[in-house]
Design an enzyme around this catalytic site. Structure first.
Site, PDB file in Angstrom:
ATOM      1  N   HIS A  14       0.807  -1.235   0.000  1.00 27.42           N
ATOM      2  CA  HIS A  14       0.000   0.000   0.000  1.00 27.42           C
ATOM      3  C   HIS A  14       0.829   1.268   0.000  1.00 27.42           C
ATOM      4  CE1 HIS A  14       1.133  -0.344   4.186  1.00 27.42           C
ATOM      5  NE2 HIS A  14       0.733   0.905   4.376  1.00 27.42           N
ATOM      6  N   GLY A  19       0.009   0.592  -5.162  1.00 30.60           N
ATOM      7  CA  GLY A  19      -0.787   0.243  -3.989  1.00 30.60           C
ATOM      8  C   GLY A  19      -1.435   1.480  -3.372  1.00 30.60           C
ATOM      9  N   GLU A  41       6.438  -4.583   8.851  1.00 28.42           N
ATOM     10  CA  GLU A  41       5.459  -5.270   9.717  1.00 28.42           C
ATOM     11  C   GLU A  41       5.192  -6.702   9.261  1.00 28.42           C
ATOM     12  OE1 GLU A  41       2.856  -1.279  10.863  1.00 28.42           O
ATOM     13  OE2 GLU A  41       2.335  -2.473   9.114  1.00 28.42           O
ATOM     14  N   GLY A 109       0.762  -7.582 -12.473  1.00 31.17           N
ATOM     15  CA  GLY A 109       1.885  -8.075 -13.268  1.00 31.17           C
ATOM     16  C   GLY A 109       2.564  -6.909 -13.945  1.00 31.17           C
ATOM     17  N   SER A 110       3.073  -7.151 -15.145  1.00 38.09           N
ATOM     18  CA  SER A 110       3.791  -6.092 -15.853  1.00 38.09           C
ATOM     19  C   SER A 110       3.830  -6.433 -17.338  1.00 38.09           C
ATOM     20  CB  SER A 110       5.211  -6.021 -15.295  1.00 38.09           C
ATOM     21  OG  SER A 110       6.055  -5.381 -16.211  1.00 38.09           O
ATOM     22  N   SER A 111       3.975  -5.416 -18.177  1.00 34.09           N
ATOM     23  CA  SER A 111       3.991  -5.663 -19.625  1.00 34.09           C
ATOM     24  C   SER A 111       5.284  -6.365 -20.058  1.00 34.09           C
ATOM     25  CB  SER A 111       3.810  -4.357 -20.393  1.00 34.09           C
ATOM     26  OG  SER A 111       4.845  -3.480 -20.058  1.00 34.09           O
ATOM     27  N   CYS A 112       6.265  -6.479 -19.154  1.00 31.46           N
ATOM     28  CA  CYS A 112       7.519  -7.163 -19.531  1.00 31.46           C
ATOM     29  C   CYS A 112       7.334  -8.677 -19.647  1.00 31.46           C
ATOM     30  CB  CYS A 112       8.632  -6.831 -18.561  1.00 31.46           C
ATOM     31  SG  CYS A 112       8.374  -7.568 -16.954  1.00 31.46           S
ATOM     32  N   TYR A 139      12.610 -11.354 -13.563  1.00 27.65           N
ATOM     33  CA  TYR A 139      11.429 -10.633 -13.071  1.00 27.65           C
ATOM     34  C   TYR A 139      10.192 -11.039 -13.885  1.00 27.65           C
ATOM     35  CZ  TYR A 139       8.597  -6.407 -12.123  1.00 27.65           C
ATOM     36  OH  TYR A 139       7.603  -5.521 -11.767  1.00 27.65           O
ATOM     37  N   LYS A 143       6.626 -12.909 -12.845  1.00 22.82           N
ATOM     38  CA  LYS A 143       5.293 -12.345 -13.135  1.00 22.82           C
ATOM     39  C   LYS A 143       4.435 -13.352 -13.918  1.00 22.82           C
ATOM     40  CE  LYS A 143       5.556  -8.211 -11.305  1.00 22.82           C
ATOM     41  NZ  LYS A 143       4.776  -7.956 -10.095  1.00 22.82           N
ATOM     42  N   ASN A 168       3.694   1.284 -18.793  1.00 23.84           N
ATOM     43  CA  ASN A 168       4.501   2.182 -17.948  1.00 23.84           C
ATOM     44  C   ASN A 168       3.575   3.137 -17.210  1.00 23.84           C
ATOM     45  OD1 ASN A 168       7.134   1.402 -19.172  1.00 23.84           O
ATOM     46  ND2 ASN A 168       6.172   2.288 -20.976  1.00 23.84           N
ATOM     47  N   LEU A 169       3.742   3.218 -15.908  1.00 25.27           N
ATOM     48  CA  LEU A 169       2.878   4.079 -15.104  1.00 25.27           C
ATOM     49  C   LEU A 169       3.639   5.326 -14.655  1.00 25.27           C
ATOM     50  CD1 LEU A 169       1.319   1.269 -12.887  1.00 25.27           C
ATOM     51  CD2 LEU A 169       0.342   2.311 -14.946  1.00 25.27           C
ATOM     52  N   HIS A 182      11.973   6.009 -13.431  1.00 26.38           N
ATOM     53  CA  HIS A 182      11.436   5.710 -14.757  1.00 26.38           C
ATOM     54  C   HIS A 182      11.540   6.946 -15.649  1.00 26.38           C
ATOM     55  CE1 HIS A 182       8.987   2.383 -12.674  1.00 26.38           C
ATOM     56  NE2 HIS A 182       9.924   1.810 -13.391  1.00 26.38           N
TER      57      HIS A 182
HETATM   58  N1  NAP Z   1       5.238   1.516 -11.580  1.00 24.27           N
HETATM   59  C1  NAP Z   1       5.115   1.021 -12.807  1.00 24.27           C
HETATM   60  O1  NAP Z   1       5.373   1.697 -13.818  1.00 24.27           O
HETATM   61  C2  NAP Z   1       4.594  -0.371 -13.002  1.00 24.27           C
HETATM   62  C3  NAP Z   1       4.429  -0.816 -14.312  1.00 24.27           C
HETATM   63  C4  NAP Z   1       3.992  -2.103 -14.511  1.00 24.27           C
HETATM   64  C5  NAP Z   1       3.719  -2.928 -13.437  1.00 24.27           C
HETATM   65  N2  NAP Z   1       3.870  -2.484 -12.167  1.00 24.27           N
HETATM   66  C6  NAP Z   1       3.579  -3.450 -11.091  1.00 24.27           C
HETATM   67  O2  NAP Z   1       2.797  -2.873 -10.073  1.00 24.27           O
HETATM   68  C7  NAP Z   1       3.162  -3.419  -8.810  1.00 24.27           C
HETATM   69  C8  NAP Z   1       3.487  -2.301  -7.856  1.00 24.27           C
HETATM   70  O3  NAP Z   1       4.515  -1.499  -8.393  1.00 24.27           O
HETATM   71  P1  NAP Z   1       4.927  -0.101  -7.739  1.00 24.27           P
HETATM   72  O4  NAP Z   1       5.468   0.738  -8.836  1.00 24.27           O
HETATM   73  O5  NAP Z   1       3.821   0.414  -6.898  1.00 24.27           O
HETATM   74  O6  NAP Z   1       6.136  -0.575  -6.815  1.00 24.27           O
HETATM   75  P2  NAP Z   1       6.775   0.178  -5.568  1.00 24.27           P
HETATM   76  O7  NAP Z   1       6.425   1.622  -5.566  1.00 24.27           O
HETATM   77  O8  NAP Z   1       8.214  -0.210  -5.556  1.00 24.27           O
HETATM   78  O9  NAP Z   1       6.063  -0.514  -4.311  1.00 24.27           O
HETATM   79  C9  NAP Z   1       6.273  -1.844  -4.016  1.00 24.27           C
HETATM   80  C10 NAP Z   1       5.645  -2.161  -2.687  1.00 24.27           C
HETATM   81  O10 NAP Z   1       5.927  -3.525  -2.377  1.00 24.27           O
HETATM   82  C11 NAP Z   1       6.230  -3.627  -1.016  1.00 24.27           C
HETATM   83  N3  NAP Z   1       7.121  -4.766  -0.817  1.00 24.27           N
HETATM   84  C12 NAP Z   1       8.221  -5.112  -1.554  1.00 24.27           C
HETATM   85  N4  NAP Z   1       8.772  -6.235  -1.054  1.00 24.27           N
HETATM   86  C13 NAP Z   1       8.020  -6.609   0.009  1.00 24.27           C
HETATM   87  C14 NAP Z   1       8.087  -7.670   0.940  1.00 24.27           C
HETATM   88  N5  NAP Z   1       9.058  -8.613   0.879  1.00 24.27           N
HETATM   89  N6  NAP Z   1       7.149  -7.737   1.910  1.00 24.27           N
HETATM   90  C15 NAP Z   1       6.185  -6.797   2.002  1.00 24.27           C
HETATM   91  N7  NAP Z   1       6.050  -5.777   1.136  1.00 24.27           N
HETATM   92  C16 NAP Z   1       6.974  -5.676   0.165  1.00 24.27           C
HETATM   93  C17 NAP Z   1       6.867  -2.332  -0.612  1.00 24.27           C
HETATM   94  O11 NAP Z   1       6.579  -2.134   0.758  1.00 24.27           O
HETATM   95  P3  NAP Z   1       7.228  -0.971   1.694  1.00 24.27           P
HETATM   96  O12 NAP Z   1       6.809   0.322   1.107  1.00 24.27           O
HETATM   97  O13 NAP Z   1       6.640  -1.184   3.034  1.00 24.27           O
HETATM   98  O14 NAP Z   1       8.697  -1.209   1.593  1.00 24.27           O
HETATM   99  C18 NAP Z   1       6.146  -1.336  -1.515  1.00 24.27           C
HETATM  100  O15 NAP Z   1       5.013  -0.812  -0.854  1.00 24.27           O
HETATM  101  C19 NAP Z   1       4.342  -4.352  -9.082  1.00 24.27           C
HETATM  102  O16 NAP Z   1       3.889  -5.673  -9.164  1.00 24.27           O
HETATM  103  C20 NAP Z   1       4.855  -3.917 -10.429  1.00 24.27           C
HETATM  104  O17 NAP Z   1       5.412  -4.973 -11.145  1.00 24.27           O
HETATM  105  C21 NAP Z   1       4.309  -1.229 -11.909  1.00 24.27           C
END
Ligand code: NAP
Length: 351
Positions: A14, A19, A41, A109-112, A139, A143, A168-169, A182
């Site tokens: 979150h 999240g 936690e 997931g992801s587009s990769c 990775y 996924k 890409n977000l 990014h």
């Molecule tokens: N951002 C993009 O452009 C994009 C594009 C395609 C797909 N996605 C997908 O969307 C999802 C979220 O991406 P995001 O960009 O939001 O990533 P992010 O900002 O890096 O956030 C990842 C979250 O995962 C938590 N986390 C990581 N390892 C953990 C563990 N071992 N136990 C508990 N929590 C853990 C982190 O918690 P803490 O904050 O507490 O450390 C963080 O809140 C991913 O699956 C990613 O592949 C993202």
């Protein structure tokens, strides 16, 4: 069942960009019973801890937005961490939810996941039709395993575990550290710093560096900032240097649109138990990096020069998702790229 009012929803990850956007959207739609745990936690790679968590918390619906995420450099340098942590997080959360009798889950997931040489735009049918991009293969394999785990549980156990594959977000909560950010946050920050330099606003540059992390040496040079960030070189016109030719095409989706798509899918989409249960999420429209950069330059208000460093790689010439399936489910993005970029820049200025 689906996402229905009054449910208790666990959002894993979150505090991450996606999240956090999903929590905002859930709250905006009246879901006030949201369960969250930070990484500290609850380490989701710890099977016993995840199992205890599900055993003790009453949860109706799960969003799995926790993952180990990173750019090309991180993926290349730490492939074991990427495959291990993502496989463990997914396996523990998906299996923990199933054991608790939770019928509904959404996996991010992801587009990769699509092959390196995938026909464009990339349709869901292209999954597992060719070799993956080697730099982020571990990775991507994790996924793909997540998607297949959801589908297998649906087939064998009658669950409704869905997956979404975002393009890409960008937007609120993005990472602006220039070492590993990014494309869009990197370009926003580069133009912003160059604008501050052209206004000779050293104090704001120093504040920005405190807030968003060190400014790499090549960017300091481009904007005429001394190596120790204490002075701006006299008579230097700040310029922005962007990696690559600027001609590579990419698709970008605002993270609030991604969150809206997640809720839409959770509420409305029920594929047959033996059918694929993942959908692409994107705008279905791409632009060259040069076009996106020009839009950002205008929004930020930098009037100096932009230089493309063609010695740096462009990556794949084009990467675009085929979004017809989710569009057929009645979902469309809200933000135009221009409005989304303005929103992202406002967030950057405020945080
Ligand atoms: N951002 C993009 O452009 C994009 C594009 C395609 C797909 N996605 C997908 O969307 C999802 C979220 O991406 P995001 O960009 O939001 O990533 P992010 O900002 O890096 O956030 C990842 C979250 O995962 C938590 N986390 C990581 N390892 C953990 C563990 N071992 N136990 C508990 N929590 C853990 C982190 O918690 P803490 O904050 O507490 O450390 C963080 O809140 C991913 O699956 C990613 O592949 C993202």
């Amino acid at each position: 069942m689906g996402l229905i009012p009054g449910q208790r929803v666990y959002v894993a990850g979150h505090r991450g960009m996606v999240g956090a956007a999903i929590v905002r959207k859930l709250q905006a739609e009246g879901f006030n019973d949201i369960v969250t745990r930070t990484h500290h936690e609850l380490d989701l790679t710890n099977q016993a801890a995840v199992s205890d968590f599900f055993a003790t918390e009453a949860i109706d619906n799960v969003v799995l937005a926790a993952a180990k995420v990173g750019g090309i450099h991180a993926n290349n340098s730490y492939p074991a961490e990427f495959i291990y942590q993502n496989l463990m997080i997914q396996a523990n959360v998906i299996h923990g939810a199933y054991k608790k009798g939770i019928k509904d889950l959404l996996f991010l997931g992801s587009s990769c996941i699509y092959p390196k040489l995938c026909p464009q735009p990339m349709a869901e049918e292209s999954l597992l039709s060719g070799y993956l991009e080697p730099t982020n293969e571990p990775y991507a394999v994790a996924k793909i395993a997540g998607i297949k785990m959801c589908e297998s549980y649906n087939r064998q156990y009658g669950t409704r575990y869905l997956s979404v594959m975002p393009t890409n977000l960008y937007g609120p909560g993005d990472n602006y550290h220039l070492e590993n950010s990014h494309v869009i946050p990197a370009i926003i920050r580069k133009y912003h710093l160059a604008k501050l330099a052209s206004e000779r606003d050293l104090e704001s540059i120093q504040d920005d560096e405190k807030k968003y992390g060190a400014i790499p040496a090549d960017i300091k040079k481009g904007i005429g900032l001394s190596a120790d960030s204490t002075s701006l070189l006299p008579q230097q016109e700040p310029k922005v240097v962007l990696w690559g030719s600027g001609r590579a095409c990419r698709e970008f989706l605002h993270v609030d649109d991604m969150a809206a798509a997640c809720l839409h899918v959770m509420k409305n989409w029920s594929p047959a138990a033996d059918a694929p249960s993942f959908l692409n999420v994107g705008t279905g429209v791409d632009a060259t990096i040069g076009e996106v950069a020009e839009q950002i330059r205008r929004i930020v208000g930098f009037t100096g020069e932009t230089v493309y460093d063609a010695s740096k790689p462009d990556g794949t010439p084009r990467k675009l998702l085929d979004t017809r399936r989710i569009n057929d489910q009645g979902w469309q993005p809200f933000f135009s790229l221009d409005a989304g970029l303005k929103n992202a820049y406002e967030w950057y200025l405020q945080h």
